[in-house]
Enzyme design. Structure first.
Site, PDB file in Angstrom:
ATOM      1  N   SER A 186     -10.030  -4.250  -2.635  1.00 49.62           N
ATOM      2  CA  SER A 186     -10.924  -4.633  -3.727  1.00 49.62           C
ATOM      3  C   SER A 186     -10.455  -4.055  -5.049  1.00 49.62           C
ATOM      4  O   SER A 186     -10.714  -4.625  -6.100  1.00 49.62           O
ATOM      5  CB  SER A 186     -12.350  -4.133  -3.443  1.00 49.62           C
ATOM      6  OG  SER A 186     -12.891  -4.801  -2.337  1.00 49.62           O
ATOM      7  N   HIS A 238      -5.970 -10.518  -3.286  1.00 49.17           N
ATOM      8  CA  HIS A 238      -7.401 -10.225  -3.235  1.00 49.17           C
ATOM      9  C   HIS A 238      -8.130 -11.484  -2.796  1.00 49.17           C
ATOM     10  O   HIS A 238      -8.358 -12.399  -3.576  1.00 49.17           O
ATOM     11  CB  HIS A 238      -7.884  -9.726  -4.611  1.00 49.17           C
ATOM     12  CG  HIS A 238      -9.336  -9.393  -4.637  1.00 49.17           C
ATOM     13  ND1 HIS A 238     -10.157  -9.657  -5.702  1.00 49.17           N
ATOM     14  CD2 HIS A 238     -10.115  -8.813  -3.698  1.00 49.17           C
ATOM     15  CE1 HIS A 238     -11.385  -9.265  -5.415  1.00 49.17           C
ATOM     16  NE2 HIS A 238     -11.390  -8.753  -4.211  1.00 49.17           N
ATOM     17  N   GLU A 257      -6.842 -13.897  -5.925  1.00 49.53           N
ATOM     18  CA  GLU A 257      -5.956 -13.297  -6.924  1.00 49.53           C
ATOM     19  C   GLU A 257      -4.687 -12.873  -6.187  1.00 49.53           C
ATOM     20  O   GLU A 257      -4.772 -12.293  -5.096  1.00 49.53           O
ATOM     21  CB  GLU A 257      -6.593 -12.053  -7.541  1.00 49.53           C
ATOM     22  CG  GLU A 257      -7.706 -12.341  -8.540  1.00 49.53           C
ATOM     23  CD  GLU A 257      -8.389 -11.059  -9.012  1.00 49.53           C
ATOM     24  OE1 GLU A 257      -8.319 -10.746 -10.195  1.00 49.53           O
ATOM     25  OE2 GLU A 257      -9.012 -10.365  -8.179  1.00 49.53           O
ATOM     26  N   ASN A 312     -12.659  -7.550  -9.868  1.00 52.02           N
ATOM     27  CA  ASN A 312     -13.531  -6.421  -9.535  1.00 52.02           C
ATOM     28  C   ASN A 312     -13.657  -5.388 -10.649  1.00 52.02           C
ATOM     29  O   ASN A 312     -14.545  -4.550 -10.607  1.00 52.02           O
ATOM     30  CB  ASN A 312     -13.080  -5.768  -8.228  1.00 52.02           C
ATOM     31  CG  ASN A 312     -13.558  -6.582  -7.037  1.00 52.02           C
ATOM     32  OD1 ASN A 312     -14.472  -7.386  -7.175  1.00 52.02           O
ATOM     33  ND2 ASN A 312     -12.942  -6.381  -5.886  1.00 52.02           N
TER      34      ASN A 312
END
Ligand SMILES: NC(=O)c1ccc[n+]([C@@H]2O[C@H](COP(=O)([O-])OP(=O)(O)OC[C@H]3O[C@@H](n4cnc5c(N)ncnc54)[C@H](O)[C@@H]3O)[C@@H](O)[C@H]2O)c1
Lengths: 86, 288
Positions: free
Chosen positions: B116, B137, B149, B187
């Site tokens: 994350s 991600h 991502e 994030n």
């Protein structure tokens, strides 16, 4: 029996969405809050709490679209929590 | 088809394994906790069964599960070509895992870190293959999300990046490239939003349902930040905010005490049946 199922389902839905008022024939998918995660929770709830396994060909949106539809489905595919195991 | 290893069979690992297997890739799924492996198989079985109901393709659970072998032993990954790591978001656990993984898997395999927030270059430094190390991600629930991502580390080779891009392409994921930084793009913003939303509940400004209602009704978001926290895992949110806090040494990332209390209490969200909301009878594992 049928009343119990209705009450439990209604409580499950309003427990998650306290801001709505729900009548039994309302199409919950039309209310705008049902995303696919909640749709899945509804199926899980019916299977685990009401003690029925929904056959694959009954896994259709219209069977979960209202409290009435869910109660009818439970009636059709199982006998509910009080049924003996197996 | 690519022979893929997936390490960590929690929320993300199960989703990644399912997504790969349903596109025909053979998968070895490894977790140190045998219960996690059992739960992952149950989750995959359920998700396949529900796929069409939820507007996805018709999936044969048996066929999908037939492509997945499970193991508690990293040695089962020896011959895999790509290994996707999805263990708990903890630097200490990952620091312990990567050197062992590096030794267990053939030297030409590419490692993918699904984290994350932890910088990819930092994770790659734990191995002897920083050139064959890529960050991806994934979004949750993995089978339902169309994009990820993709993050090259400092030393990532063009070849490794191409291998991972091709794999993502084969499972229908659009890869959005971003540069390596703690929390990437998603994030860096999302974790702060969720953390701040938790502060609102903590301070009594509004309850969780009201916070989410503001995001859904006023902003038109499909889900509010606290529903999202329950989906991601409250513990994973806390760990990610802590990673941001440590990395940037900036107090704007101070984790909300409510997240700590909920994590300590085991109120981790959907995966434990309770978080900001309760999920009785829902997708929670059977153990208390
Ligand atoms: N949850 C999300 O929405 C989300 C989204 C994107 C990325 N991530 C990242 O993915 C990773 C996994 O997250 P999750 O939500 O699946 O966590 P999780 O807590 O659901 O699962 C983690 C799993 O890793 C296993 N594990 C821990 N240490 C291990 C080890 N040494 N060897 C093998 N297995 C081990 C645990 O037993 C557990 O089953 C984390 O880095 C997280 O930050 C999570």
């Amino acid at each position: 029996m049928a009343q119990d199922v209705r009450a439990e389902v209604r409580q499950f839905i309003t427990g998650r969405f306290p801001q709505i008022t729900l009548d039994d024939d309302q199409d919950i998918f039309a209310l705008g809050f049902v995303n696919s995660l909640f749709a899945m929770e509804l199926v899980m709830f019916v299977e685990q709490r009401l003690g029925v396994r929904v056959p694959n060909d009954e896994l259709r949106r219209e069977n979960f679209s209202s409290v009435t539809a869910i109660a009818a489905l439970v009636d059709r595919v199982g006998t509910g929590t009080e049924a003996p195991a197996g | 088809m690519t022979h893929v290893g997936v390490v960590g069979a929690g929320v993300m690992g199960a989703g990644v394994a399912q997504n790969l297997a349903r596109h025909g890739h053979p998968v070895v799924l490894v977790d140190s906790d045998p219960h996690a492996l059992t739960r992952a198989r149950e989750t995959i079985d359920r998700d396949c069964r529900m796929s069409r109901f939820l507007g996805g393709p018709d999936l044969d659970a048996e066929e999908v599960l037939g492509r997945i072998t499970t193991s508690e032993d990293l040695a089962a990954l020896a011959d895999t070509e790509v290994v996707i790591e999805n263990i708990t978001e903890s630097w200490d656990l990952k620091k312990d895992l990567y050197p062992r993984l590096d030794a267990a898997v053939r030297a030409d395999a590419v490692f993918v870190a699904n984290t994350s927030a932890i910088p990819i270059t930092r994770l790659a430094s734990l191995t002897r293959r920083p050139r064959r190390f890529v960050g991806v991600h994934f979004m949750n629930p993995v089978p339902m999300k169309p994009a990820v991502e993709i993050i090259p580390g400092e030393h990532t080779s063009a070849e490794a990046l191409a291998t991972v891009r091709a794999l993502l392409d084969s499972i229908g994921k659009k890869a959005i490239p971003v540069n390596d930084a703690c929390g990437f793009v998603s994030n860096r913003v999302l974790m702060l939003t969720v953390n701040e939303a938790a502060f609102l509940v903590h301070e009594g400004v509004a309850d969780a349902a009201t916070v989410d209602e503001v995001f859904r009704s006023c902003f038109g978001h499909p889900m509010g930040p606290l529903e999202t926290a329950d989906l991601i895992g409250v513990d994973t949110i806390l760990h990610s905010v802590e990673v941001l806090h440590d990395h940037f040494a900036d107090s704007k990332y101070r984790p909300c005490p409510l997240l700590k209390r909920m994590t300590d209490a085991g109120h981790h969200g959907r995966k434990t049946g309770r978080g900001f909301y309760t999920y009785d009878g829902a997708a929670a594992p059977a153990n208390p």
